[in-house]
Scaffold this motif. Structure first.
Motif, mmCIF file in Angstrom:
data_model
loop_
_atom_site.group_PDB
_atom_site.id
_atom_site.type_symbol
_atom_site.label_atom_id
_atom_site.label_comp_id
_atom_site.label_asym_id
_atom_site.label_seq_id
_atom_site.Cartn_x
_atom_site.Cartn_y
_atom_site.Cartn_z
ATOM 1 N N LEU A 290 45.091 -11.844 77.577
ATOM 2 C CA LEU A 290 44.346 -10.990 76.656
ATOM 3 C C LEU A 290 42.988 -11.590 76.326
ATOM 4 O O LEU A 290 42.855 -12.806 76.191
ATOM 5 N N ILE A 291 41.987 -10.725 76.183
ATOM 6 C CA ILE A 291 40.685 -11.142 75.638
ATOM 7 C C ILE A 291 40.528 -10.432 74.299
ATOM 8 O O ILE A 291 40.474 -9.191 74.247
ATOM 9 N N LEU A 292 40.510 -11.223 73.243
ATOM 10 C CA LEU A 292 40.461 -10.647 71.901
ATOM 11 C C LEU A 292 39.045 -10.273 71.502
ATOM 12 O O LEU A 292 38.064 -10.838 71.998
ATOM 13 N N ASP A 293 38.953 -9.308 70.599
ATOM 14 C CA ASP A 293 37.671 -8.958 70.008
ATOM 15 C C ASP A 293 37.184 -10.137 69.170
ATOM 16 O O ASP A 293 37.970 -10.742 68.431
ATOM 17 N N PRO A 294 35.899 -10.528 69.270
ATOM 18 C CA PRO A 294 35.392 -11.689 68.527
ATOM 19 C C PRO A 294 35.644 -11.601 67.017
ATOM 20 O O PRO A 294 35.956 -12.609 66.377
ATOM 21 N N GLU A 295 35.515 -10.408 66.465
ATOM 22 C CA GLU A 295 35.750 -10.256 65.027
ATOM 23 C C GLU A 295 37.210 -10.527 64.678
ATOM 24 O O GLU A 295 37.522 -11.127 63.638
ATOM 25 N N ALA A 296 38.116 -10.097 65.535
ATOM 26 C CA ALA A 296 39.534 -10.346 65.300
ATOM 27 C C ALA A 296 39.832 -11.843 65.368
ATOM 28 O O ALA A 296 40.595 -12.374 64.544
ATOM 29 N N GLU A 297 39.228 -12.531 66.349
ATOM 30 C CA GLU A 297 39.411 -13.981 66.449
ATOM 31 C C GLU A 297 38.891 -14.677 65.202
ATOM 32 O O GLU A 297 39.508 -15.626 64.690
ATOM 33 N N PHE A 298 37.739 -14.220 64.710
ATOM 34 C CA PHE A 298 37.159 -14.803 63.502
ATOM 35 C C PHE A 298 38.090 -14.615 62.310
ATOM 36 O O PHE A 298 38.164 -15.472 61.419
ATOM 37 N N ASP A 299 38.824 -13.521 62.298
ATOM 38 C CA ASP A 299 39.764 -13.238 61.206
ATOM 39 C C ASP A 299 41.091 -13.975 61.373
ATOM 40 O O ASP A 299 41.997 -13.815 60.551
ATOM 41 N N GLY A 300 41.218 -14.763 62.448
ATOM 42 C CA GLY A 300 42.428 -15.553 62.642
ATOM 43 C C GLY A 300 43.500 -14.915 63.490
ATOM 44 O O GLY A 300 44.612 -15.446 63.609
ATOM 45 N N VAL A 301 43.212 -13.783 64.102
ATOM 46 C CA VAL A 301 44.185 -13.133 64.976
ATOM 47 C C VAL A 301 44.299 -13.925 66.281
ATOM 48 O O VAL A 301 43.296 -14.366 66.846
ATOM 49 N N THR A 302 45.505 -14.140 66.749
ATOM 50 C CA THR A 302 45.723 -14.827 68.018
ATOM 51 C C THR A 302 46.378 -13.878 69.009
ATOM 52 O O THR A 302 46.969 -12.853 68.621
ATOM 53 N N ALA A 303 46.293 -14.243 70.281
ATOM 54 C CA ALA A 303 46.921 -13.419 71.327
ATOM 55 C C ALA A 303 48.431 -13.364 71.132
ATOM 56 O O ALA A 303 49.061 -12.327 71.378
ATOM 57 N N SER A 304 49.014 -14.459 70.658
ATOM 58 C CA SER A 304 50.456 -14.476 70.410
ATOM 59 C C SER A 304 50.825 -13.481 69.306
ATOM 60 O O SER A 304 51.864 -12.808 69.383
ATOM 61 N N ASN A 305 49.968 -13.381 68.257
ATOM 62 C CA ASN A 305 50.202 -12.396 67.200
ATOM 63 C C ASN A 305 50.217 -10.988 67.769
ATOM 64 O O ASN A 305 51.064 -10.165 67.393
ATOM 65 N N VAL A 306 49.269 -10.706 68.669
ATOM 66 C CA VAL A 306 49.157 -9.366 69.252
ATOM 67 C C VAL A 306 50.404 -9.029 70.059
ATOM 68 O O VAL A 306 50.961 -7.925 69.935
ATOM 69 N N ILE A 307 50.871 -9.973 70.893
ATOM 70 C CA ILE A 307 52.065 -9.722 71.704
ATOM 71 C C ILE A 307 53.281 -9.508 70.806
ATOM 72 O O ILE A 307 54.101 -8.609 71.049
ATOM 73 N N ALA A 308 53.398 -10.305 69.746
ATOM 74 C CA ALA A 308 54.527 -10.142 68.822
ATOM 75 C C ALA A 308 54.520 -8.754 68.182
ATOM 76 O O ALA A 308 55.564 -8.104 68.051
ATOM 77 N N GLN A 309 53.323 -8.288 67.814
ATOM 78 C CA GLN A 309 53.205 -6.967 67.192
ATOM 79 C C GLN A 309 53.526 -5.854 68.183
ATOM 80 O O GLN A 309 54.190 -4.864 67.853
#
Length: 323
Positions: A290-309
């Motif tokens: 996954l390539i995360l949106d920069p704003e989401a990364e800045f907010d602390g979102v991780t690729a592992s969080n996305v897969i879990a969701q």
């Protein structure tokens, strides 16, 4: 041809032997050892993001010993050249011809230590061999060993002087995970054996390379119901539509998940895949793609969080449907 229940039971027993042998060296790390062998038997490669001193070299060496294979370690540095990995062609004055001198990539298990410290040009030298199990030097192709696996490492702490792995190369890794520190009981056992150097531990071969290659071929015959294909397709499609993700999982990622789920099922003594096999491997197989949106990364979102969701929001087929 589809795997039979007897073949699945034999596969699981052989895998348990391999995992148990390596666990004698890497104490308390059953999960990551099993994950590494799942990658090997799925004919894939493993990326470990971990701090120094957690046993990455020991894992690669012990895995190679358990399958009666060879292992090489390459320390990636900024001045490393592609030929230092793949090998070079040298002119022999006596014979009057060019001879190929193989590089360290010609081994069953290759540890690419701190891969992100080498230049992109050197990193790209691994792309062909990871995908096609061969290297091409001066127009000549040379096959590497079978089985073949690259275990690459990255230090998540020290980023100065490193080169970010390109997405195309990350996509070549079947899985990404970490070893982590041992628990309290395992640490005590390690300290009790502190008088022995790490390389003094030798793992007795449990299988030979031909038997491992046969296991990999057998894993490909595990039955996958169409409902599982549908489930994996819905999972990867969900990653592409998530607001925090700029680039979702590719088709290669979906194929990787099916391939590894087959091996995971056989390792549990089953000749068919169930949704839990997919769930168990979704994070290590998909997150690094996954390539995360920069704003989401800045907010602390991780690729592992996305897969879990995504796993929570995507309903799996019932076990009865998937069998």
């Amino acid at each position: 041809m589809t795997m039979t229940p007897d073949e699945a039971a034999r596969f699981a027993a052989d895998l348990d032997r391999l995992v148990g042998a390596v666990e004698e060296v890497l104490l308390g790390k059953n999960r990551i050892i099993r994950l590494a062998f799942t990658a090997l038997l799925s004919e894939g490669h493993l990326l470990l993001e971990d701090v120094p001193g957690t046993g990455k070299t020991s894992l690669a060496r012990a895995m190679a010993q358990s399958v009666a294979g060879t292992s090489n370690r390459v320390q990636f540095t900024p001045d490393l050249l592609p030929g230092d990995i793949t090998g070079v062609t040298v002119y022999d004055q006596r014979s009057g011809r060019f001879d190929f001198h193989p590089g360290p990539v010609f081994a069953n298990i290759v540890l690419a230590d701190e891969i992100n410290r080498a230049s992109p040009k050197t990193q790209s030298a691994l792309l062909e061999v990871m995908e096609e199990a061969q290297v091409t030097v001066d127009g000549q192709s040379h096959r590497v060993g079978d089985p073949f696996m690259v275990i690459a490492t990255q230090n998540p702490i020290e980023q100065a002087g490193t080169y970010r792995l390109p997405e195309a190369q990350l996509d070549r890794f079947l899985m990404r995970s970490s070893i982590g520190y041992p628990d309290h009981a395992s640490t005590i056992r390690i300290l009790e054996g502190a008088d022995q150097r790490a390389h003094a531990h030798h793992v007795q071969p449990q299988l030979d390379s031909d038997e491992v290659a046969a296991m990999a071929a057998m894993a490909r015959t595990v039955f996958v119901d169409p409902t599982i294909h549908d489930y994996v397709s819905r999972l990867v499609e969900a990653t592409r539509g998530t607001r925090e993700v700029r680039l979702g999982v590719s088709v290669r990622g979906a194929l990787a998940l099916i391939r590894s789920a087959k091996t995971h099922a056989a390792g549990r003594g089953r000749h068919y895949v169930v949704p839990d096999d997919v769930k168990a491997l979704a994070e290590p197989v998909l997150a690094h793609r996954l390539i995360l949106d920069p704003e989401a990364e800045f907010d602390g979102v991780t690729a592992s969080n996305v897969i879990a969701q995504v796993l929570i929001e995507t309903p799996p087929p019932s076990t009865r449907q998937a069998v």
